[in-house]
Each structure stands twice: as C-alpha cells, then as structure tokens.
Design an enzyme around this catalytic site. Structure first.
Site, PDB file in Angstrom:
ATOM      1  N   LYS A   1       0.828  -1.220   0.000  1.00  0.00           N
ATOM      2  CA  LYS A   1       0.000   0.000   0.000  1.00  0.00           C
ATOM      3  C   LYS A   1       0.858   1.265   0.000  1.00  0.00           C
ATOM      4  O   LYS A   1       0.593   2.194  -0.745  1.00  0.00           O
ATOM      5  CB  LYS A   1      -0.889   0.061   1.258  1.00  0.00           C
ATOM      6  CG  LYS A   1      -1.913  -1.042   1.375  1.00  0.00           C
ATOM      7  CD  LYS A   1      -2.905  -0.754   2.507  1.00  0.00           C
ATOM      8  CE  LYS A   1      -2.292  -0.654   3.879  1.00  0.00           C
ATOM      9  NZ  LYS A   1      -1.711  -1.897   4.385  1.00  0.00           N
TER      10      LYS A   1
ATOM     11  N   ARG B   1     -10.121   1.080   8.292  1.00  0.00           N
ATOM     12  CA  ARG B   1      -9.795  -0.321   8.567  1.00  0.00           C
ATOM     13  C   ARG B   1     -10.925  -1.031   9.294  1.00  0.00           C
ATOM     14  O   ARG B   1     -10.810  -2.225   9.545  1.00  0.00           O
ATOM     15  CB  ARG B   1      -8.542  -0.385   9.437  1.00  0.00           C
ATOM     16  CG  ARG B   1      -7.223  -0.505   8.654  1.00  0.00           C
ATOM     17  CD  ARG B   1      -6.085  -0.372   9.658  1.00  0.00           C
ATOM     18  NE  ARG B   1      -4.877  -1.028   9.298  1.00  0.00           N
ATOM     19  CZ  ARG B   1      -3.765  -0.419   8.897  1.00  0.00           C
ATOM     20  NH1 ARG B   1      -3.753   0.876   8.704  1.00  0.00           N
ATOM     21  NH2 ARG B   1      -2.675  -1.107   8.671  1.00  0.00           N
TER      22      ARG B   1
ATOM     23  N   ARG C   1      11.496  -6.272   5.550  1.00  0.00           N
ATOM     24  CA  ARG C   1      11.402  -4.817   5.424  1.00  0.00           C
ATOM     25  C   ARG C   1      12.279  -4.100   6.454  1.00  0.00           C
ATOM     26  O   ARG C   1      12.311  -4.466   7.622  1.00  0.00           O
ATOM     27  CB  ARG C   1       9.937  -4.396   5.612  1.00  0.00           C
ATOM     28  CG  ARG C   1       9.736  -2.891   5.540  1.00  0.00           C
ATOM     29  CD  ARG C   1       8.317  -2.521   5.281  1.00  0.00           C
ATOM     30  NE  ARG C   1       7.429  -2.754   6.408  1.00  0.00           N
ATOM     31  CZ  ARG C   1       6.140  -2.438   6.412  1.00  0.00           C
ATOM     32  NH1 ARG C   1       5.598  -1.912   5.326  1.00  0.00           N
ATOM     33  NH2 ARG C   1       5.396  -2.669   7.464  1.00  0.00           N
TER      34      ARG C   1
ATOM     35  N   ARG D   1      -1.028  -9.098  13.302  1.00  0.00           N
ATOM     36  CA  ARG D   1      -1.585  -8.040  12.427  1.00  0.00           C
ATOM     37  C   ARG D   1      -2.408  -8.640  11.297  1.00  0.00           C
ATOM     38  O   ARG D   1      -3.454  -8.120  10.925  1.00  0.00           O
ATOM     39  CB  ARG D   1      -0.442  -7.185  11.837  1.00  0.00           C
ATOM     40  CG  ARG D   1       0.152  -6.234  12.862  1.00  0.00           C
ATOM     41  CD  ARG D   1       1.470  -5.669  12.384  1.00  0.00           C
ATOM     42  NE  ARG D   1       1.348  -4.770  11.263  1.00  0.00           N
ATOM     43  CZ  ARG D   1       2.349  -4.452  10.454  1.00  0.00           C
ATOM     44  NH1 ARG D   1       3.542  -4.981  10.640  1.00  0.00           N
ATOM     45  NH2 ARG D   1       2.164  -3.612   9.463  1.00  0.00           N
TER      46      ARG D   1
HETATM   47  P1  AMP Z   1       0.407   0.722   8.752  1.00  0.00           P
HETATM   48  O1  AMP Z   1       1.647   1.526   8.627  1.00  0.00           O
HETATM   49  O2  AMP Z   1      -0.703   1.184   7.854  1.00  0.00           O
HETATM   50  O3  AMP Z   1       0.666  -0.768   8.651  1.00  0.00           O
HETATM   51  O4  AMP Z   1      -0.143   0.967  10.245  1.00  0.00           O
HETATM   52  C1  AMP Z   1       0.649   0.647  11.361  1.00  0.00           C
HETATM   53  C2  AMP Z   1      -0.227   0.490  12.593  1.00  0.00           C
HETATM   54  O5  AMP Z   1      -0.911   1.713  12.880  1.00  0.00           O
HETATM   55  C3  AMP Z   1      -1.346  -0.553  12.464  1.00  0.00           C
HETATM   56  O6  AMP Z   1      -0.893  -1.879  12.712  1.00  0.00           O
HETATM   57  C4  AMP Z   1      -2.318  -0.062  13.534  1.00  0.00           C
HETATM   58  O7  AMP Z   1      -1.847  -0.377  14.836  1.00  0.00           O
HETATM   59  C5  AMP Z   1      -2.228   1.457  13.378  1.00  0.00           C
HETATM   60  N1  AMP Z   1      -3.219   1.977  12.403  1.00  0.00           N
HETATM   61  C6  AMP Z   1      -2.948   2.570  11.199  1.00  0.00           C
HETATM   62  N2  AMP Z   1      -4.095   2.916  10.581  1.00  0.00           N
HETATM   63  C7  AMP Z   1      -5.101   2.521  11.396  1.00  0.00           C
HETATM   64  C8  AMP Z   1      -6.518   2.574  11.309  1.00  0.00           C
HETATM   65  N3  AMP Z   1      -7.146   3.104  10.232  1.00  0.00           N
HETATM   66  N4  AMP Z   1      -7.253   2.071  12.346  1.00  0.00           N
HETATM   67  C9  AMP Z   1      -6.650   1.554  13.430  1.00  0.00           C
HETATM   68  N5  AMP Z   1      -5.320   1.454  13.586  1.00  0.00           N
HETATM   69  C10 AMP Z   1      -4.535   1.942  12.582  1.00  0.00           C
END
Ligand code: AMP
Length: 226
Positions: A13, A88, A127, A171
């Site tokens: 993404k 999400r 990563r 996750r």
């Molecule tokens: P990402 O970088 O998008 O993988 O996000 C890293 C972490 O941030 C996720 O594993 C969640 O803990 C939190 N997070 C990011 N976006 C959201 C969201 N829309 N709702 C809830 N938690 C989020």
C-alpha cells in the site's frame, strides 16, 4: 481523484500510494505514518497509540476518525487525496462516508491489493525502514547499497517494531477479522478495483493505472518498497 488504498499489511500500500501521489499530484495520507509521527514526537496521542501498534492491534476508531477529519481539513486535500490504511473498520468507513457527504464529496476508487499470506509475511520480515526519511527497503528485493544504511542519508536502517514475526502474524489475523468487511462496504458502490499485487513493482503500477483508466503515468519517482 479521491482514492483509498486497501490491502493487508505487506501488500504494498505504501509503495503504490507514494507513486500515485507523485503521478497525480495529490497528497498521500497514510494513517500509519501519521501515527508514527505522533509516536516520534512523544505526544499523548502517540504514547497512547504506541501500545496498540506495538501489539499489532488497531488504534481505537474515535482516535483514527478524528485524525483523518483533521487531515482532510488541510487545504491540500481539496484537490484530491490517496488515503492509505484507512478505513480499517466498518465504523471508520461509515464515519468517512459521512465526512465526505458533508463536504459534498465521494470516493472515486478503492484499490485493493491482493497478495497471498506467505508473500506478505516474507515482505514484512525483510522490510527495513530509515527512521530519518521513512524510505523503506527489502533486504532481498530492494536492499540498500551499503549493508544496513539508508542510500539517501546514511542513517542505520531499522526494522519496524510491529514487523517482528510474532506481531506480523497477529496483524494479519486482525486484518482478516476486522477489515474484510470494509471492502464489502464499498463493493456495493462498484468503486472497488481488485489488483493482483503479486508481481514486480512496475507491473503492479501498470495494473493500477489500467484499473484507474490513467494512461502510463509519465512520472516515475524512485521506487521504494514497503
Ligand atoms: P500501517 O503503517 O498502515 O501498517 O499501520 C501501522 C499500525 O498503525 C497498524 O498496525 C495499527 O496499529 C495502526 N493503524 C494505522 N491505521 C489505522 C486505522 N485506520 N485504524 C486503526 N489502527 C490503525
């Protein structure tokens, strides 16, 4: 264009959102990046969110909805946006619908990157990210020139704390339990574009452009993984 980039952790993404943001001249709004910024600044919101993030759990909906509402109020979001990692949950999707309806706006496309589970685990465990500029690498697919240092600023690369194998598995479980329903939420509007994300980065770029009906984007910024 108003786009949402969806897909599980490790589906690419961030990489594809950054590229589209450059090509289309619209802001890339990553809720993960916004949260990591708050964590790095040590704000109360960041400290509260960090506990959820380190476990691989979702940050509460009301925090996330407030964060997106503030970000969409910034003037640069007037010309469109690509939101990466939000909504999400169905509650977040309902809140976003309402926010956009109040502004007389709607989503043009939801890009869903589909990648098999084993490949997502492989991508996340390899990563590494630069804590200074946030550029990300993959130790096998896109390694830095100098061992474990960023090509751009020579900062030692780090593995995100939530990319540890145990947290990655959690996750992915949270994603399948809580986020699958979000795609169904948009399916009814026929805006969902499912993209097979298991290919090299340029090929996935091409598939996204084709699905969006934008012809071979002229601008190709330096490729980053993640
Ligand atoms: P990402 O970088 O998008 O993988 O996000 C890293 C972490 O941030 C996720 O594993 C969640 O803990 C939190 N997070 C990011 N976006 C959201 C969201 N829309 N709702 C809830 N938690 C989020």
């Amino acid at each position: 264009m108003r786009l949402l980039m969806a897909g599980s952790p490790g589906s690419g993404k961030g990489t594809h959102s950054r590229r589209l943001s450059n090509c289309l001249g619209i802001p890339h709004i990553s809720t993960g990046d916004l949260l990591r910024e708050q964590v790095a600044l040590g704000t109360p919101l960041g400290l509260n969110a960090k506990a959820f993030m380190d476990r691989g759990d979702y940050v509460p909906d009301e925090v996330m909805v407030g964060m997106i509402k503030d970000r969409l109020a910034d003037p640069d979001a007037d010309r469109g946006f690509i939101i990466d990692g939000f909504p999400r949950t169905v509650t977040q999707a309902d809140a976003l619908d309402k926010m956009l309806a109040d502004l007389g706006q709607s989503i043009d496309a939801v890009i869903v990157l589909e990648v098999p589970v084993e490949e997502m685990v492989r991508r996340l465990s390899g990563r590494r990210t630069c804590p200074t500029c946030q550029r990300s690498y993959h130790m096998d697919d896109d390694p830095p020139a100098d061992d474990e240092r960023c090509n751009d600023d020579n900062t030692p690369l780090e593995r995100r704390s939530d990319d540890e194998p145990e947290t990655v598995r959690h996750r992915l479980k949270v994603y399948s339990e809580r986020t699958a329903g979000v795609i169904e939420h948009y399916d009814t509007d026929s805006v969902v574009k499912r993209i097979n994300g298991e290919a090299d980065i340029d090929e996935v770029h091409r598939r996204i452009d084709e699905a969006l009906g934008i012809s071979g984007s002229a601008v190709r910024p330096p490729v980053q993984s993640g």
